[in-house]
Design an enzyme around this catalytic site. Structure first.
Site, PDB file in Angstrom:
ATOM      1  CG  ASP A  22     -13.445  -4.887  44.524  1.00 47.82           C
ATOM      2  OD1 ASP A  22     -13.638  -5.208  43.592  1.00 47.82           O
ATOM      3  OD2 ASP A  22     -14.760  -4.247  44.861  1.00 47.82           O
ATOM      4  CG  ASP A  67       1.250  36.767  21.311  1.00 52.30           C
ATOM      5  OD1 ASP A  67       1.683  37.575  20.471  1.00 52.30           O
ATOM      6  OD2 ASP A  67       1.225  36.090  22.451  1.00 52.30           O
ATOM      7  N   GLY A  75       0.822  34.191  18.118  1.00 49.55           N
ATOM      8  CA  GLY A  75       1.034  34.629  18.114  1.00 49.55           C
ATOM      9  C   GLY A  75       2.443  35.180  17.020  1.00 49.55           C
ATOM     10  CG  LEU A  76       6.774  37.189  18.466  1.00 44.19           C
ATOM     11  CD1 LEU A  76       6.483  38.443  17.429  1.00 44.19           C
ATOM     12  CD2 LEU A  76       6.880  37.666  19.554  1.00 44.19           C
TER      13      LEU A  76
END
Lengths: 516, 427
Positions: free
Chosen positions: A36, A274, A409-410
């Site tokens: 453990d 953007d 975006g771009l």
């Protein structure tokens, strides 16, 4: 019995270890078999701690079973006290020791150590890690916290951060700064970095900031009842939630809500052109209840995403997440079975997943971008750099983290423009976006999918749909990262209308149908 | 014999008194070995019957492997399973039927016992018999225990292989059995060398698939490629097979002596081995010399982990010029490790078992140049200023035989090179 490969949460004694390791001057004696101790490496490797967790294991073996294990436990307690001289001790059993019924609490009491010894009852076969942390911290407070004189200046306690918590280290810094801006000092932050002596001073604060309900709510409720400390209900993750939090704190402290937004960049970044391409991106949210609830609000109200689905793995948060999901008009998924999560994601086909380490891998498998918002996490999500989720900087961090896996975006525009350019052909894939690489099925995976196919793939209508050559050519002109969805939508559209052939017309009719 | 090996001390560490300790063990349990065993046995599935802790351990040990539809899983015991025994057996049947329906490619199913299943005395042997009948002839169901109360780390492999030995068919053929799960690339090299020497036919345990299995009997001879196979060793001897004692095939010397011992059993002289292995031996020696430079004269301390410690200490002292300070091992099986102990130059403390806090006090007093230990201890010791090499990597990385000898040395050299390279203080 439940068949399991992946577990979102460990057993409850790991939760107790998270509290013990977060604190200083506290020692945990855990009645547990050899092996453990594996849990130590979660702290030394994943969280990169530079010390051993303050845990002594009895590591009993088969030959010890019988009356001997009780002596082992007592010896371990005595030796741990002599060696580490803690201010207080917590004692308990792991799952196997729970079965042999040695009663660690009772045995520890009979030793008569000169420090508080706090027994833990953690039902390993019913509850899990978060419960273990919450319950352990509650017991520590019950045994040590007492009514004390209030601080002269307005002050608050930070409650809930633990070891192995997702971004707990930096959230503490951020929330401390938010409070300082309002002239409120931190009395005690616990369990993170607190000593048992600090716990006795909890009552000196005016109120508690409940940072993580999963690991601190029981203690906060107890302190409200016994020490008269109210606690905050809003978790300051996201811009809106941070503003609400500031207002809530101001009301509790009787001060003016002050909030220095000069470093807050999420609102402008999200408003800038953007980010327009983020509008309506369909996201699926999964993780612990607290982080999912916070992420849902950010996703919809601050990033302009559409929440396509949400869920959590910790049943303790099932009720609030169900209520929240209704508010968002989606169905809540409350499960700790990752196969169910995977099936849900596949059915919903979101454009982005916000989840845990596990969802990151599901996303990789399905070719869906993913960002991590909740534990369980791997080593890379205990970063060296400052990366809170809460407060002002937290919002900035979240904007960056969520947007990076998406094509911005771009970039998206350029990829579409040059989609027939040789470097941007289907098989090439964007260089650094693994999530968009064309999906290749491994053999086992393919077999696995084939097994699941009958239930998953059966469409509403059994019409066989064929793509006409011209339509197929037109389909190829669609950017590859949305083509899968376009193909699926068109096929559903056609089969729902009983059309067996897809022409260029059908393609554009479907596009118009699904347009938003 | 090989002229280039250093002179052999006559008794080495054979007579060194062993420091036997009991106390807190900072070690993995036997379940961990499933992580590499399932990669090796391609038609086998390992079903652990245990608790959430067992599943969490496997997940922590397997790392990213957990996401690749691995052929192991845990049947997590719930409150209701603890109530009555009959119920638990029925539940197990249900889980196994569900599993085998989902994975029709599976031919061998191992029911792996854990601490909780052993403590509640869930009879997995009976379950395996019943399920073998239910799923015959497609699937064979076996059982063994990988629990922490009975096994330490690599002993899980031993328990698994020992469970397979009784069901191998009987044969009178004189065949060599190479025992121990090795990475495929290493296994192929070993088989190639043995074939070139003229030893054959050679079988491996575990085989890749159940279909490739072979018989065992009084004419079988076997060699162990891993030191932790005590139970398997005993099980094979019970089937009448003969053990070929040899040092473990680590490093140039270890590999050569390993091959020589096998060749001798088949009546082939050391000169044949020398001729066949000349190229690989020279390559290994040169490569070791190159990478072991940072190791020369350095002092090494082994915490117990895998039982590989004694053969590795032998390799590092004799072939890389290190000095061993303490060599800890979870178990010391003299029948198997005798040849390695005899070669290990006298000097180091040999310890068996563990009391981790006492051992930590010793390592702090010794201040070795390099400490081999588990992941729970490595970063804390680094923070105290000790260079460490985490031990679990030695079990997952190809390290046996000639071509991997320098890789093995560099696993130990890299932490020392890194410490020398870093120019910022870590606090």
């Amino acid at each position: 019995m439940k068949l399991t490969v992946w577990t979102y949460e460990g057993p409850p004694h790991v939760g107790a270890m998270r509290v013990a390791t977060a604190m200083k001057g506290l020692h945990y004696v855990l009645h547990a078999p050899q092996g453990d101790t594996y849990a130590d490496l979660l702290f030394t490797m994943i969280e990169r701690r530079n010390h051993r967790p303050p845990v002594t294991y009895t590591t009993f073996q088969a030959r010890d079973l019988g009356s001997d294990t009780a002596n082992l436990f007592k010896t371990a307690c005595l030796e741990a006290y002599d060696r580490f001289r803690p201010q207080a001790m917590i004692v308990g059993a792991s799952c196997t020791a729970e079965l042999i019924q040695d009663d660690p609490g009772g045995m520890a009491e009979t030793i008569g150590l000169p420090i508080p010894v706090i027994p833990l009852e953690l039902p390993s076969y019913q509850r899990k890690e978060n419960f273990g942390a919450d319950e352990t911290f509650l017991q520590i407070c019950r045994h040590l916290a007492r009514p004390v004189e209030k601080t002269a200046h307005p002050s608050a306690n930070l409650i809930g951060p633990t070891a192995l918590g997702f971004r707990h280290r930096d959230d503490i810094t951020e929330v401390t700064a938010l409070l300082e801006d309002m002239g409120i000092s931190v009395n005690v932050c616990a369990p993170y970095d607190a000593t048992p002596e600090d716990i006795t001073r909890l009552g000196a604060a005016q109120f508690n900031v409940l940072m993580y309900p999963e690991t601190g709510e029981s203690a906060c409720r107890w302190m409200e009842r016994e020490l008269g400390l109210p606690y905050t209900k809003v978790v300051p993750i996201g811009v809106g939630a941070t503003r609400d939090f500031v207002a809530e704190v101001a009301a509790l402290a009787g001060t003016e809500p002050k909030f220095d937004e000069s470093r807050l960049r999420l609102p402008w970044y999200s408003a800038s052109v953007d980010s327009t391409y983020l509008t309506g991106k369909r996201v699926f949210l999964f993780g612990d209840g607290t982080h999912v609830a916070a992420a849902a609000r950010i996703a919809r109200d601050e990033m302009g995403f559409e929440v396509a689905g949400m869920g959590c793995y910790n049943r303790e948060m099932a009720r609030p997440i169900r209520a929240l999901a209704r508010e968002y008009g989606v169905e809540a998924l409350i499960t700790d079975d990752y196969l169910e999560v995977e099936a849900t994601i596949e059915a919903l086909a979101p454009e982005m997943i916000l989840g845990t380490q596990m969802e990151r891998h599901i996303g990789k498998r399905l070719g869906i971008p993913c960002a991590v918002i909740s534990a369980p996490v791997h080593v890379q999500d205990f970063p060296a750099r400052y990366s809170p989720q809460m407060g002002i900087e937290g919002a900035n961090v979240i904007f960056d983290t969520w947007v990076h896996p998406l094509v911005m975006g771009l970039e998206e525009h350029l990829l579409t423009m040059f989609r027939e350019d040789f470097e941007f052909h289907d098989a090439a894939g964007p260089s650094h976006h693994g999530g968009h690489a064309p999906r290749v099925l491994g053999e086992t995976e393919a077999a696995h999918r084939a097994e699941k196919a009958p239930e998953a793939a059966a469409p509403a209508s059994s019409v066989e749909v064929v793509w006409l050559p011209a339509a197929e050519k037109e389909l190829k002109k669609i950017p590859f990262f949305v083509r899968g969805k376009a193909k699926r939508n068109t096929e559903t559209f056609a089969s729902e209308r009983g059309q067996s052939e897809i022409s260029v017309e059908t393609l554009y009719e479907a596009k118009a149908h699904y347009a938003r | 014999m090989n002229d280039h090996s250093p002179p052999t001390p006559s008794r080495g560490c054979l007579d060194t008194p062993v420091l036997k300790e009991r106390g807190q063990h900072e070690v993995f349990c036997g379940l961990t070995s499933i992580v590499w065993l399932h990669r090796k046995m391609q038609d086998a599935f390992f079903l652990v019957v245990g608790s959430r802790t067992c599943a969490h351990l496997l997940q922590s040990a397997a790392g990213v492997m957990i996401f690749a539809e691995p052929r192991f899983a845990t049947a997590i015991l719930e409150e209701t399973d603890l109530a009555g025994m009959a119920d638990a057996q029925e539940e197990l049947d249900r889980v196994v039927h569900e599993l085998l329906a989902r994975r029709p490619d599976i031919r061998q199913l191992f029911l792996v016992g854990s601490c909780p299943s052993e403590v509640i005395k869930l009879d997995l042997a009976k379950a395996a018999e019943r399920l073998t009948v239910a799923h015959a002839p497609n699937v064979r169901v076996l059982n063994y225990s990988g629990s922490g109360i009975e096994t330490t780390f690599t002993q899980g492999e031993d328990a698994c292989l020992a469970a397979m030995v009784p069901v191998l068919p009987e044969t009178q053929a004189r065949e060599l059995l190479l025992v121990g799960a090795l990475p495929d690339v290493v296994e192929e090299q070993a088989l190639g060398l043995l074939e070139a020497i003229g030893v054959g036919p050679v079988r491996v345990l575990p085989a890749h698939t159940k279909a490739e299995e072979y018989g065992v009997g009084p004419n079988t001879v076997f060699a162990l490629t891993q030191p932790f196979l005590g139970e398997t060793h005993a099980a094979l001897i019970r089937r009448g097979a003969q053990h070929i004692p040899a040092p473990m095939p680590f490093g140039e010397e270890g590999t050569t002596r390993f091959l020589e011992a096998i060749a001798a059993e088949f009546g082939i002289g050391a000169d044949v081995v020398a001729r066949v292995t000349e190229g690989p031996r020279a390559r290994a020696r040169a490569a070791i010399a190159k990478v072991s430079e940072p190791l020369r004269g350095k002092r090494i301390f082994f915490f117990p982990d895998s039982q590989l410690e004694i053969p590795l200490a032998r390799f590092l002292t004799r072939e890389c010029g290190m000095d061993a300070v303490e060599v800890g091992t979870p178990y010391l099986t003299r029948d198997i490790l005798g040849p390695d102990l005899a070669l290990l130059p006298a000097g180091p403390r040999i310890s068996e078992g563990q009391d981790v806090d006492r051992q930590l006090a010793r390592v702090r007093a010794d201040k070795p140049d390099l400490t081999v230990c588990g992941l729970g201890l490595a970063n804390p010791l680094e923070a105290e200023g000790l260079a460490t090499k985490w031990a679990i990597e030695l079990v997952f990385t190809p390290v046996h035989f000639y071509e991997q000898a320098a890789d093995l040395a560099s696993l130990f050299a890299r932490p020392l090179r890194r410490r020398a390279a870093l120019r910022v203080e870590a606090t």
